[in-house]
Design a protein around this motif. Structure first.
Motif, PDB file in Angstrom:
ATOM      1  N   VAL A 185       0.742  -1.241  -0.222  1.00  0.00           N
ATOM      2  CA  VAL A 185      -0.112  -0.184   0.081  1.00  0.00           C
ATOM      3  C   VAL A 185       0.913   1.213  -0.058  1.00  0.00           C
ATOM      4  O   VAL A 185       0.512   2.260  -0.508  1.00  0.00           O
ATOM      5  N   GLY A 186       2.066   1.028   0.427  1.00  0.00           N
ATOM      6  CA  GLY A 186       3.175   2.245   0.419  1.00  0.00           C
ATOM      7  C   GLY A 186       3.333   2.768  -0.770  1.00  0.00           C
ATOM      8  O   GLY A 186       3.835   3.899  -0.917  1.00  0.00           O
ATOM      9  N   SER A 187       2.957   2.226  -1.885  1.00  0.00           N
ATOM     10  CA  SER A 187       3.286   2.793  -3.205  1.00  0.00           C
ATOM     11  C   SER A 187       2.195   3.960  -3.490  1.00  0.00           C
ATOM     12  O   SER A 187       2.478   4.727  -4.313  1.00  0.00           O
ATOM     13  N   ARG A 188       1.272   4.100  -2.846  1.00  0.00           N
ATOM     14  CA  ARG A 188       0.130   4.974  -3.086  1.00  0.00           C
ATOM     15  C   ARG A 188       0.505   6.343  -3.215  1.00  0.00           C
ATOM     16  O   ARG A 188       0.376   7.122  -4.260  1.00  0.00           O
ATOM     17  N   ASP A 189       1.111   6.629  -1.856  1.00  0.00           N
ATOM     18  CA  ASP A 189       1.454   8.384  -1.908  1.00  0.00           C
ATOM     19  C   ASP A 189       2.585   8.570  -3.089  1.00  0.00           C
ATOM     20  O   ASP A 189       2.393   9.918  -3.648  1.00  0.00           O
ATOM     21  N   ILE A 190       3.520   7.733  -2.957  1.00  0.00           N
ATOM     22  CA  ILE A 190       4.887   8.068  -3.880  1.00  0.00           C
ATOM     23  C   ILE A 190       4.251   8.312  -5.415  1.00  0.00           C
ATOM     24  O   ILE A 190       4.656   9.089  -6.081  1.00  0.00           O
ATOM     25  N   LEU A 191       3.349   7.310  -5.807  1.00  0.00           N
ATOM     26  CA  LEU A 191       2.986   7.232  -7.039  1.00  0.00           C
ATOM     27  C   LEU A 191       1.682   8.209  -7.281  1.00  0.00           C
ATOM     28  O   LEU A 191       1.362   8.377  -8.546  1.00  0.00           O
ATOM     29  N   THR A 192       1.109   9.139  -6.379  1.00  0.00           N
ATOM     30  CA  THR A 192       0.522  10.075  -6.485  1.00  0.00           C
ATOM     31  C   THR A 192       1.388  11.576  -6.837  1.00  0.00           C
ATOM     32  O   THR A 192       1.121  12.360  -7.523  1.00  0.00           O
ATOM     33  N   VAL A 193       2.190  11.554  -5.578  1.00  0.00           N
ATOM     34  CA  VAL A 193       2.860  13.152  -5.601  1.00  0.00           C
ATOM     35  C   VAL A 193       4.159  13.003  -6.837  1.00  0.00           C
ATOM     36  O   VAL A 193       4.089  14.010  -7.461  1.00  0.00           O
ATOM     37  N   ALA A 194       4.584  11.978  -6.920  1.00  0.00           N
ATOM     38  CA  ALA A 194       5.861  12.211  -8.007  1.00  0.00           C
ATOM     39  C   ALA A 194       5.420  12.402  -9.546  1.00  0.00           C
ATOM     40  O   ALA A 194       5.661  13.355 -10.131  1.00  0.00           O
ATOM     41  N   PRO A 195       4.085  11.519  -9.720  1.00  0.00           N
ATOM     42  CA  PRO A 195       3.667  11.815 -11.029  1.00  0.00           C
ATOM     43  C   PRO A 195       3.013  13.376 -11.356  1.00  0.00           C
ATOM     44  O   PRO A 195       3.350  14.098 -12.333  1.00  0.00           O
ATOM     45  N   LEU A 196       2.329  13.786 -10.322  1.00  0.00           N
ATOM     46  CA  LEU A 196       1.950  15.242 -10.381  1.00  0.00           C
ATOM     47  C   LEU A 196       2.683  16.169 -10.366  1.00  0.00           C
ATOM     48  O   LEU A 196       2.919  17.175 -11.016  1.00  0.00           O
ATOM     49  N   ALA A 197       3.877  15.881  -9.696  1.00  0.00           N
ATOM     50  CA  ALA A 197       5.222  16.906  -9.667  1.00  0.00           C
ATOM     51  C   ALA A 197       5.569  16.926 -10.973  1.00  0.00           C
ATOM     52  O   ALA A 197       5.878  17.998 -11.495  1.00  0.00           O
ATOM     53  N   THR A 198       5.631  15.878 -11.745  1.00  0.00           N
ATOM     54  CA  THR A 198       6.537  15.716 -12.885  1.00  0.00           C
ATOM     55  C   THR A 198       5.525  16.392 -14.054  1.00  0.00           C
ATOM     56  O   THR A 198       5.937  17.254 -14.841  1.00  0.00           O
ATOM     57  N   ILE A 199       4.260  16.227 -13.652  1.00  0.00           N
ATOM     58  CA  ILE A 199       3.343  17.002 -14.765  1.00  0.00           C
ATOM     59  C   ILE A 199       3.365  18.548 -14.503  1.00  0.00           C
ATOM     60  O   ILE A 199       3.489  19.237 -15.591  1.00  0.00           O
ATOM     61  N   LEU A 200       3.452  18.917 -13.364  1.00  0.00           N
ATOM     62  CA  LEU A 200       3.598  20.507 -13.164  1.00  0.00           C
ATOM     63  C   LEU A 200       4.886  20.899 -13.722  1.00  0.00           C
ATOM     64  O   LEU A 200       4.751  21.853 -14.542  1.00  0.00           O
ATOM     65  N   ALA A 201       5.978  20.318 -13.508  1.00  0.00           N
ATOM     66  CA  ALA A 201       7.155  20.613 -14.179  1.00  0.00           C
ATOM     67  C   ALA A 201       7.055  20.469 -15.595  1.00  0.00           C
ATOM     68  O   ALA A 201       7.648  21.463 -16.206  1.00  0.00           O
ATOM     69  N   THR A 202       6.596  19.505 -16.334  1.00  0.00           N
ATOM     70  CA  THR A 202       6.555  19.423 -17.597  1.00  0.00           C
ATOM     71  C   THR A 202       5.765  20.745 -18.210  1.00  0.00           C
ATOM     72  O   THR A 202       6.018  21.323 -19.148  1.00  0.00           O
ATOM     73  N   ILE A 203       4.572  20.985 -17.545  1.00  0.00           N
ATOM     74  CA  ILE A 203       3.776  22.122 -17.992  1.00  0.00           C
ATOM     75  C   ILE A 203       4.387  23.433 -17.918  1.00  0.00           C
ATOM     76  O   ILE A 203       4.480  24.236 -18.839  1.00  0.00           O
ATOM     77  N   ALA A 204       4.990  23.625 -16.670  1.00  0.00           N
ATOM     78  CA  ALA A 204       5.694  25.114 -16.721  1.00  0.00           C
ATOM     79  C   ALA A 204       6.710  24.952 -17.353  1.00  0.00           C
ATOM     80  O   ALA A 204       7.312  25.897 -18.072  1.00  0.00           O
ATOM     81  N   GLY A 205       7.710  23.855 -17.453  1.00  0.00           N
ATOM     82  CA  GLY A 205       8.879  23.947 -18.067  1.00  0.00           C
ATOM     83  C   GLY A 205       8.793  23.895 -19.528  1.00  0.00           C
ATOM     84  O   GLY A 205       9.443  24.701 -20.333  1.00  0.00           O
ATOM     85  N   THR A 206       7.528  23.409 -20.222  1.00  0.00           N
ATOM     86  CA  THR A 206       7.439  23.479 -21.674  1.00  0.00           C
ATOM     87  C   THR A 206       7.034  24.978 -22.135  1.00  0.00           C
ATOM     88  O   THR A 206       7.481  25.381 -22.883  1.00  0.00           O
ATOM     89  N   ALA A 207       5.942  25.583 -21.168  1.00  0.00           N
ATOM     90  CA  ALA A 207       5.658  26.968 -21.404  1.00  0.00           C
ATOM     91  C   ALA A 207       6.877  27.794 -21.450  1.00  0.00           C
ATOM     92  O   ALA A 207       7.066  28.635 -22.443  1.00  0.00           O
ATOM     93  N   LEU A 208       7.666  27.782 -20.414  1.00  0.00           N
ATOM     94  CA  LEU A 208       8.815  28.639 -20.361  1.00  0.00           C
ATOM     95  C   LEU A 208       9.832  28.335 -21.527  1.00  0.00           C
ATOM     96  O   LEU A 208      10.234  29.293 -22.231  1.00  0.00           O
ATOM     97  N   GLY A 209      10.049  27.250 -21.737  1.00  0.00           N
ATOM     98  CA  GLY A 209      11.090  26.816 -22.710  1.00  0.00           C
ATOM     99  C   GLY A 209      10.337  27.229 -24.089  1.00  0.00           C
ATOM    100  O   GLY A 209      11.414  27.644 -24.870  1.00  0.00           O
ATOM    101  N   LEU A 210       9.247  27.106 -24.207  1.00  0.00           N
ATOM    102  CA  LEU A 210       8.739  27.695 -25.865  1.00  0.00           C
ATOM    103  C   LEU A 210       8.942  29.231 -25.923  1.00  0.00           C
ATOM    104  O   LEU A 210       9.359  29.758 -26.770  1.00  0.00           O
TER     105      LEU A 210
END
Lengths: 296, 296
Positions: free
Chosen positions: B95-120
């Motif tokens: 069950v310990g996989s739950r939190d890390i697999l929520t937080v890490a992907p969300l952080a990655t998505i945030l990074a991708t959106i922000a980084g892509t906009a900035l990079g463009l």
């Protein structure tokens, strides 16, 4: 083109440190109503001024000047980092070179894949596994890096082996990979072919021609890893209960001891800037095409 | 499989001169033939299933303590033993996989959106915007994530949102840099000139014309970042700045149990450490596969 990265990067680090710091100051002022009446910049300025004069402020927790704590911790961290570096640089380069000389053979795949796997693992994970193997099951090494007071250099080293191993593993992958790709590129180059066709012995070709060119990018990577290393130290020192700069920052952050936290982080920033400068300098010494301040 | 067979039977793409312009079907096809990718995907899916449905099939409640059976070694009724509160380690690891697999992907998505906009933006406008923003980004990249996170979390307090934002924002510069260099190459191409001739606005050109063409490097970078995000979340949780108790999160479990491994209670940390290791390696294998599929 003249490479002047050495002047650009450390300047950035200063600004980088200023960012989170200004922030911290703001929080600081709110929480402790210390110097709230002064503008942020003035506070920051006077703090920097004092820092440059050796006064790092007074710890909220210990009610004592911060400087001795920071200096002690920095010394300890340097020892740990040094042990890791002394181990990893030659072994990492050697690993990369061996892999490159056996490209796509099993040995190369073992080194590359193994290096990659250990590099991506968090330090505390490899740390825990190493503690279990060497500290708990085999009982070869002490599990905490706290040597008895007044221990000699060798005893200290003995206590530092286990904490330095996780750092070693993370860095090994990076260094070996850079050394490997640098070697492959150099082996593939015209000057290597020329050297071989001149009839030079293989050993001379490798030592005099290939290695020298192959290791340039590796040196840059090693330097950029100092930044990483500092982050790694925070984790490792906490795990091994080692009194270094990382655990100092960690403890200060948990205890909201802002002067200590700031002093610790600024010290790290300085170390990082110096490391970057040294790396750029080394790079220019080793590469005749790049001379800092050349007229070309 | 039929979906992947179709593109392979089509005639070879007419323009092989631009490297990253292979059709999506072909990318999928080479992904499904890549052992690295499939192995990674298998590991990742295993943990995703555990995170989603683990609660329903684990033998014990991961939070239920049973002090009488505390610290029992692995046995038939507790496969991975119990921790110091008598909680079943096997159930906690699943069950310990739950939190890390929520937080890490969300952080990655945030990074991708922000980084892509900035990079463009910086890649498209270049010039002074690029110079200033790039320097600031470099400065941010020079500070280890652990340190940024430590400062931000001390300032803002611990919560999953803080962790997501901190990791997301500290990874955004890296993605921005990747996107920027891809955009720099794209903006010289004819279709961008055509868009300009049509008097398309800058926003339209960036997000409608250029963005679809820089998706491959963004995807590669995102999968790589996901691995680092898991690394970072696990590390922060271990340091006590990430996911908070009573979550059965792996990093958290290790930090609350590693103090006792000197006493030989290895099962309380080993399985969590192995779980993190497998997840991180799995994601990195996927990233490696994706990278390979786009660069062949």
């Amino acid at each position: 083109m003249v490479f002047l990265g050495g002047q650009v990067l450390p300047g950035n680090v200063g600004r980088a440190i200023l960012g989170p710091f200004a922030d911290q100051r703001a929080v600081d002022a709110l929480n402790h109503s210390l110097g709230v009446d002064r503008p942020l910049l003035v506070q920051y300025g006077s703090w920097i001024w004092n820092f440059l004069h050796g006064d790092m402020g007074t710890s909220y927790v210990f009610r004592a000047p911060v400087a001795p704590f920071v200096m002690d911790a920095l010394g300890n961290s340097m020892k740990l980092a040094l042990v890791a570096f002394v181990l990893v640089v030659p072994i990492g380069i050697l690993g990369g070179v061996i892999a490159a000389l056996n490209v796509n053979r099993p040995l190369d795949r073992i080194i590359s894949l193994g290096g990659l796997s250990v590099t991506v693992l968090p330090e505390f994970v490899t740390g825990i596994i190493l503690i279990l193997i060497f500290g708990v099951w085999l009982r070869w090494l002490p599990i905490a890096a706290a040597w008895p007071k007044g221990a000699g250099l060798l005893t200290q080293l003995y206590y530092l082996i286990l904490p330095s191993l996780p750092l070693f593993l993370v860095l090994f992958g990076y260094i070996a990979r850079m050394a490997r790709s640098g070697m492959i590129e150099a082996l593939d180059s015209d000057y290597t072919r020329t050297a071989v066709l001149k009839g030079l012995p293989w050993r001379t070709v490798i030592w005099r021609h290939v290695l020298r060119n192959a290791l340039l990018p590796t040196i840059t990577v090693i330097a950029t890893q100092t930044g990483y290393l500092i982050g790694g130290l925070v984790v490792i020192e906490t795990l091994f209960r080692y009194q270094g700069i990382g655990s100092l920052i960690f403890t200060a952050a948990r205890g909201k001891d802002f002067p200590m936290l700031e002093a610790g982080i600024l010290t790290i920033g300085i170390v990082y800037a110096v490391a970057t400068l040294v790396a750029d300098f080394l790079y220019s010494v080793l590469n005749p095409r790049i001379r800092l301040g050349a007229e070309q | 499989m039929s979906a992947t067979d179709t593109p392979a039977s089509l005639p070879a793409p007419a323009a092989p001169d631009t490297q990253q312009r292979s059709p999506w079907g072909e990318v999928l096809h080479s992904l499904l033939r890549s052992g690295t990718f499939l192995t990674g995907l298998f590991i990742l899916l295993f943990w995703v299933v555990c995170a989603l449905f683990g609660q329903h099939f684990v033998p014990y409640d991961p939070l239920a303590s049973d002090i009488i059976n505390a610290l029992t070694p692995p046995a038939a009724d507790h496969w991975f033993g119990t921790d110091q509160l008598g909680r079943d380690v096997f159930s906690r690891v699943i069950v310990g996989s739950r939190d890390i697999l929520t937080v890490a992907p969300l952080a990655t998505i945030l990074a991708t959106i922000a980084g892509t906009a900035l990079g463009l933006v910086i890649g498209y406008f270049r010039g002074i915007v690029d110079d200033i923003v790039s320097r600031v980004l470099e400065a941010f990249m020079a500070i280890p994530v652990v340190i940024i996170a430590l400062l931000a979390i001390v300032a803002l307090g611990t919560s999953k949102i803080t962790v997501i934002v901190v990791i997301g924002l500290s990874f955004a510069p890296i993605i921005a840099r990747t996107v920027r260099s891809a955009v720099l190459a794209e903006r010289e191409l004819d279709y961008v000139a055509a868009a300009k001739l049509r008097h398309e606005g800058a926003l339209h050109t960036m997000f409608v014309e250029i963005l679809p063409n820089v998706i491959p490097p963004i995807l590669v970078e995102t999968t790589v970042r996901l691995g680092y995000a898991i690394f970072a979340v696990a590390t922060l949780s271990f340091m006590g700045f990430g996911i908070q108790p009573p979550s059965p999160d792996w990093g958290l479990s290790i930090s609350s149990n590693y103090g006792m491994i000197g006493g030989g209670f290895w099962w309380t940390v080993l399985f969590d450490a192995l779980a993190i290791a497998s997840l991180v390696i799995g994601v990195n294998l996927v990233a490696d596969g994706v990278h390979g599929a786009f660069n062949d």
